[in-house]
Every structure is written in structure tokens, then in C-alpha cells.
Design a protein around this motif. Structure first.
Motif, mmCIF file in Angstrom:
data_model
loop_
_atom_site.group_PDB
_atom_site.id
_atom_site.type_symbol
_atom_site.label_atom_id
_atom_site.label_comp_id
_atom_site.label_asym_id
_atom_site.label_seq_id
_atom_site.Cartn_x
_atom_site.Cartn_y
_atom_site.Cartn_z
ATOM 1 N N UNK A 47 0.911 -1.310 0.020
ATOM 2 C CA UNK A 47 0.038 0.189 0.065
ATOM 3 C C UNK A 47 0.789 1.218 0.064
ATOM 4 N N UNK A 48 0.334 2.432 -0.609
ATOM 5 C CA UNK A 48 -1.150 2.495 -0.901
ATOM 6 C C UNK A 48 -1.060 2.140 -2.538
ATOM 7 N N UNK A 49 -2.447 2.064 -2.929
ATOM 8 C CA UNK A 49 -2.866 1.931 -4.158
ATOM 9 C C UNK A 49 -3.931 3.445 -4.308
ATOM 10 N N UNK A 50 -3.865 4.146 -5.689
ATOM 11 C CA UNK A 50 -4.828 4.977 -5.834
ATOM 12 C C UNK A 50 -5.656 4.569 -6.769
ATOM 13 N N UNK A 51 -7.022 4.697 -6.853
ATOM 14 C CA UNK A 51 -7.879 4.362 -7.833
ATOM 15 C C UNK A 51 -8.532 5.760 -8.408
ATOM 16 N N UNK A 52 -8.038 5.923 -9.725
ATOM 17 C CA UNK A 52 -8.608 7.272 -10.543
ATOM 18 C C UNK A 52 -9.402 6.621 -11.509
ATOM 19 N N UNK A 53 -10.875 6.577 -11.580
ATOM 20 C CA UNK A 53 -11.443 6.026 -12.439
ATOM 21 C C UNK A 53 -11.352 4.580 -12.894
ATOM 22 N N UNK A 54 -10.763 4.065 -13.864
ATOM 23 C CA UNK A 54 -10.477 2.895 -14.014
ATOM 24 C C UNK A 54 -9.106 2.527 -13.909
ATOM 25 N N UNK A 55 -8.146 3.458 -13.758
ATOM 26 C CA UNK A 55 -6.659 3.293 -13.467
ATOM 27 C C UNK A 55 -6.484 2.934 -12.050
#
Length: 194
Positions: A47-55
Motif C-alpha cells: 500500500x498505497x494504491x490509488x484508484x482514479x476512474x479505471x486506473x
């Protein structure tokens, strides 16, 4: 809306702090490293992960750089000398502080017990102290890159906080006061409460 996967006791805090600084809302999905939820977004379980829309983006520094570039805040513009200097500072912090703290963590609780070498921590603390002196000598203003907070400040403060938690000695009053002023920022406080 962005989604941040991780905990405030991990490198995800850096991303949450940056999002508060730039005034972008986000949802927080609490996930410990290597948990099923973390692996769902990053096969390594980090971690972390970031979700931006589908990405789905991973790595705190890559995420911070992406967000700062996308919103034009907390960074010098790409392709400028100021950005090259900022990137050099960011990479120096990763090499000289983050990597040292991560090595200490691995030999404290991350690696299987039979693979840990507790004696290495003394040399890591020595390296960290030497780098602390170098950074203190480079700090010539309220922030590392001048009069405005940038990505390196978030990274440096997070590492200084990590060092305190890891019981690394406090060796420099100038950096202590620098980090204290960063921890007093409303965005830091908001991220801490996430």
C-alpha cells in the motif's frame, strides 16, 4: 472521486496528506499491507494504491507525483530546472531516508525472524543520522524547495515521523522544528484524522 487504499500508519498517509493539501476529495479504503484488500488492488500487497476512474496506481511517490502534476499543485512544472531539482530531492529522500527506515523495519518485524539481523540497525541509524545532517544543511527556508510546500516536504516529514516511531535518535533541532511546523498544517491534521 479518488480512492486511496491503505492505512494512515503506512505510506498511504503521504497520498492522503497530499490530497488534503490540494483540496481534492477522496474515499479511504482501509487495508493493511499484504491483506486480501491490498492484494486486490496491487498484486504485491503493498500500500498505497490509488484508484482514479479505471486506473489503479501504486507506489506513494509515483502517486504523489501523478496527483501533483495532474492538478498543478505542490510541484514545479515538468521539464523545468526547478522540477529537476525537486525530483533530485525526492529521490535523495527515498534513497537516504525511506530506504534506511524500510530496511530497519524489515529487520525488526517484516522479515521472517530467522532472516532478521538486528545488529544492522545500528549502522542504519548511523546512516540516517549522517543524512539528517546533510538535509539540515540544505534546508534554507520554510520548505525544502523554497517558500512553498512540495512533494519532498510531505515525504521528508513522513520519514521523520517514521523515524520517531522506529526509535531513531532525534539528532537535529532544525529538522525537528521543520517537521513540527508541517505537522501543524491543517491538511496534515485532516489526513491524520482519516
Amino acid at each position: 472521486m479518488y480512492k486511496v487504499i491503505g492505512t494512515t500508519k503506512s505510506r498511504a498517509f503521504r497520498v492522503m496528506w497530499l490530497l488534503h493539501e490540494i483540496g481534492e476529495p477522496f474515499d479511504h479504503i482501509t487495508a493493511l499491507p499484504r491483506s486480501e484488500e491490498a492484494v486486490r488492488f496491487n498484486p504485491t500487497g503493498k500500500v498505497p494504491s490509488l484508484i482514479d476512474g479505471e486506473a489503479v496506481l501504486t507506489d506513494s511517490v509515483a502517486i504523489m507525483t501523478y496527483l501533483a502534476d495532474k492538478h498543478g499543485k505542490l510541484t514545479a512544472p515538468a521539464g523545468t530546472v526547478a522540477r529537476a531539482r525537486q525530483d533530485a530531492m525526492t529521490l535523495w529522500l527515498i534513497d537516504e531516508w525511506d530506504a534506511i527506515l524500510w530496511s530497519a523495519a524489515k529487520h525488526s518485524f517484516v522479515l521472517p525472524e530467522e532472516q532478521r539481523m538486528p545488529a544492522i540497525k545500528a549502522s542504519l541509524k548511523f546512516e540516517f543520522e549522517r543524512s539528517t545532517t546533510q538535509l539540515s544543511n540544505r534546508l534554507d527556508g520554510p520548505f525544502l524547495m523554497g517558500d512553498q510546500i512540495t512533494i519532498p516536504d510531505i515525504l521528508a516529514c513522513h520519514c521523520l515521523n517514521w523515524a520517531i516511531g522506529a526509535k531513531f535518535p532525534r539528532t537535529d533541532d532544525k529538522l525537528f522544528h521543520y517537521a513540527k511546523s508541517l505537522r501543524e498544517r491543517p491538511a496534515f491534521q485532516a489526513a491524520s484524522a482519516t
